[in-house]
Design a protein around this motif. Structure first.
Motif, mmCIF file in Angstrom:
data_model
loop_
_atom_site.group_PDB
_atom_site.id
_atom_site.type_symbol
_atom_site.label_atom_id
_atom_site.label_comp_id
_atom_site.label_asym_id
_atom_site.label_seq_id
_atom_site.Cartn_x
_atom_site.Cartn_y
_atom_site.Cartn_z
ATOM 1 N N PRO A 262 0.835 -1.215 0.000
ATOM 2 C CA PRO A 262 0.000 0.000 0.000
ATOM 3 C C PRO A 262 0.865 1.259 0.000
ATOM 4 N N GLU A 263 0.414 2.281 -0.692
ATOM 5 C CA GLU A 263 1.163 3.523 -0.801
ATOM 6 C C GLU A 263 1.271 4.244 0.547
ATOM 7 N N SER A 264 0.325 3.976 1.435
ATOM 8 C CA SER A 264 0.340 4.652 2.736
ATOM 9 C C SER A 264 1.576 4.297 3.552
ATOM 10 N N ILE A 265 2.148 3.110 3.323
ATOM 11 C CA ILE A 265 3.367 2.723 4.040
ATOM 12 C C ILE A 265 4.506 3.673 3.690
ATOM 13 N N VAL B 127 13.411 6.817 -0.907
ATOM 14 C CA VAL B 127 12.271 5.913 -0.706
ATOM 15 C C VAL B 127 11.197 6.160 -1.758
ATOM 16 N N PHE B 128 10.923 7.442 -2.034
ATOM 17 C CA PHE B 128 9.875 7.759 -3.010
ATOM 18 C C PHE B 128 10.184 7.155 -4.382
ATOM 19 N N PHE B 129 11.403 7.309 -4.839
ATOM 20 C CA PHE B 129 11.734 6.837 -6.184
ATOM 21 C C PHE B 129 11.940 5.323 -6.259
ATOM 22 N N LYS B 130 11.974 4.643 -5.102
ATOM 23 C CA LYS B 130 12.068 3.178 -5.093
ATOM 24 C C LYS B 130 10.703 2.512 -4.953
ATOM 25 N N ILE B 131 9.648 3.299 -4.886
ATOM 26 C CA ILE B 131 8.306 2.729 -4.692
ATOM 27 C C ILE B 131 7.959 1.659 -5.726
ATOM 28 N N PRO C 97 3.550 4.798 -7.639
ATOM 29 C CA PRO C 97 3.513 6.077 -6.920
ATOM 30 C C PRO C 97 2.510 7.044 -7.545
ATOM 31 N N SER C 98 1.941 7.890 -6.717
ATOM 32 C CA SER C 98 0.961 8.876 -7.201
ATOM 33 C C SER C 98 1.192 10.189 -6.463
ATOM 34 N N ALA C 99 0.274 11.130 -6.697
ATOM 35 C CA ALA C 99 0.366 12.427 -6.012
ATOM 36 C C ALA C 99 0.245 12.271 -4.498
ATOM 37 N N TYR C 100 -0.312 11.157 -4.054
ATOM 38 C CA TYR C 100 -0.481 10.909 -2.621
ATOM 39 C C TYR C 100 0.870 10.901 -1.903
ATOM 40 N N PRO D 78 12.332 21.213 -7.952
ATOM 41 C CA PRO D 78 12.262 21.079 -9.416
ATOM 42 C C PRO D 78 12.784 19.737 -9.933
ATOM 43 N N GLU D 79 13.916 19.277 -9.403
ATOM 44 C CA GLU D 79 14.478 17.993 -9.834
ATOM 45 C C GLU D 79 13.570 16.834 -9.448
ATOM 46 N N VAL D 80 12.994 16.900 -8.237
ATOM 47 C CA VAL D 80 12.081 15.849 -7.785
ATOM 48 C C VAL D 80 10.847 15.777 -8.686
ATOM 49 N N LEU D 81 10.296 16.932 -9.048
ATOM 50 C CA LEU D 81 9.112 16.964 -9.909
ATOM 51 C C LEU D 81 9.424 16.400 -11.291
ATOM 52 N N LEU D 82 10.610 16.709 -11.808
ATOM 53 C CA LEU D 82 11.011 16.203 -13.128
ATOM 54 C C LEU D 82 11.120 14.682 -13.108
ATOM 55 N N LYS D 83 11.771 14.134 -12.097
ATOM 56 C CA LYS D 83 11.919 12.679 -11.996
ATOM 57 C C LYS D 83 10.576 12.007 -11.732
ATOM 58 N N ALA D 84 9.721 12.663 -10.938
ATOM 59 C CA ALA D 84 8.399 12.098 -10.646
ATOM 60 C C ALA D 84 7.556 11.988 -11.904
#
Length: 456
Positions: A110-113, A133-137, A144-147, A167-173
């Protein structure tokens, strides 16, 4: 005999065609029950191990608790373990738990974890780990989502250093397929407003509108309040800025107009405040007593006393009840016109209408009387403060001490300072120094030394 043969044939039929029931140990309710017992075992185990900082100890407790009840660990169990590690400041053990989920478990995580992990890392200053952690989801069988992106941004925007990474995080996301939602942009706009980058925040809201995002009206109010907080109140065209927001279908409310009025008054632009009031009336928004108090303050600062009288009459005709702040502003206007008698009468009216004068009211009148050279009347008002139970403040004593010095009543000034010190009030050191010098000039060295001790 026939009955026995018939029963035998029926028994063979049932044995051949009956549906074989599931074992009671394999039913869903039984699995849920085992998981419930396993969670209780886990909670007990974590409490028992609460004093231990042993690496992987929590993970072993989790696995053994569920193995004891012959069932597999659930996502909820892992979520509970991660929250426990965060609360007990064992963040270094979270990585091993995530590693076990990634390699050994088969469920869709679950994404909540990950949201909990990002918050745990982020609020502890481990920004790089939160980003990692975010980019390894996707490695955890999760999309991964906007959540989770919002969780990461909420952590990053807390400090300027983290804000630079956005800015870099948004680009990779975006490369992960994460779509920016209105809530995501709202987090960024709030952060920009907080650090004073109002122009950037305004451009971002404009881009949202152009890209057909649904802009939360609260963002417009946030922009307006940030402009009033960070821009130069003496020259910034806040009325023009408000009109620009109105063109984007923003409908300012009473709070928005109040912020603009206060901004203009702080910049000494009382005449422009009246135009804001007129715009409010055109928008059919009823100004309250706070609005009228601010406007009165503005026009009195501009010395437009006729306008002030008109506004005061207007608010009364509208049925608004002046509060002590409104009366203080109006009385100050009367005193600036040297109409102190009317100011004193207005204070009497306040009491009759149920609005008790406060220390500011008395200070305004005493200062006006001292300036007019009516020291005896000032002392009467000064005594009335005590009689009416109004506590004098540092400013009260500063006014009277200064008046006593100018009247060459040094002993009286000394007594006032001693009284102020006995009430633990702080008086300007320059005022005390002046009294000490005057006492020395008159040969009153004992009293001067007493004040010098207080000053030190």
């Amino acid at each position: 005999m026939a009955r026995s043969s018939s029963w035998h044939r029926m028994s063979n039929f049932f044995r051949k065609y009956r549906k074989i029931p599931h074992s009671s140990f394999k039913t869903k309710w039984n699995e849920n029950l085992k998981q419930k017992y396993a969670m209780e075992e886990l909670r007990s185990g974590l409490i028992a191990d609460s004093g231990s900082n042993e690496n992987d100890g929590v993970l072993r407790t989790l696995i053994s608790s569920f193995r004891l009840h012959n069932c597999e660990p659930t996502p909820q169990a892992y979520k509970f373990v991660i929250k426990t590690l965060a609360k007990t400041s064992q963040l270094e053990n979270i990585a091993s738990v995530l590693n076990h989920i990634e390699i050994s478990e088969k469920f869709d995580t679950p994404e909540s974890i990950f949201r909990d992990v990002i918050f745990a890392y982020g609020f502890s200053g481990r920004i790089e780990e939160a980003i990692d952690v975010f980019f390894k989801i996707p490695n955890f069988r999760c999309v991964p989502s906007a959540y989770t992106l919002n969780a990461l941004l909420s952590v990053l925007v807390r400090k300027r250093q983290g804000l630079k990474m956005v800015p870099e995080v948004l680009l990779k996301a975006s490369k992960l397929g994460v779509r920016l939602e209105e809530s995501t942009l709202g987090i960024l706009i709030d952060a920009l407003c907080r650090i004073g980058e109002v122009d950037c925040a305004t451009d971002l809201v404009k881009d949202m509108s152009d890209d057909c995002y649904i802009v939360d009206p609260r963002l417009y109010s946030l922009l307006l309040s940030s402009v009033c907080k960070h821009k130069d109140s003496s020259c910034f065209d806040v009325i023009g800025y408000l009109e620009g927001l109105r063109k984007t279908r923003f409908s300012p409310d009473l709070r928005d107009y109040t912020a603009v009025m206060r901004f203009l008054v702080e910049g000494g632009r009382g005449k422009e405040v009246v135009s804001v009031l007129n715009q409010m009336k055109c928008d059919r928004i009823e100004p309250d007593i706070v609005c009228y108090t601010i406007i009165l303050q503005g026009v009195i600062a501009d010395e437009d006393y006729k306008k002030a009288d008109k506004l005061f009459d207007e608010l009364l005709l509208l049925g608004l009840v002046p509060d002590v702040y409104t009366y203080n502003v109006y009385i100050n206007g009367l005193c600036k016109q040297s109409d102190i008698e009317c100011g004193i009468k207005m204070m009497s009216c306040m009491e009759k209408l149920g609005s008790e004068p406060n220390v500011v009211t008395y200070n305004i009148l005493i200062k006006a009387l001292v300036k007019a050279g009516d020291m005896s009347r000032a002392k009467i008002i000064w005594e009335e403060m005590e009689t009416n139970g109004v506590d004098r403040n540092s400013h009260s004593y500063d006014i009277m001490v200064n008046a006593s010095i100018e009247a060459d009543e040094v002993v009286c000034a000394h007594g006032l300072l001693e009284e102020a010190f006995s009430r633990s009030l702080v008086v300007k050191s320059s005022r005390t120094e002046e009294v000490i010098c005057r006492l020395c000039d008159k040969g009153l060295m004992d009293k001067a030394v007493e004040l010098l001790v207080h000053l030190v």
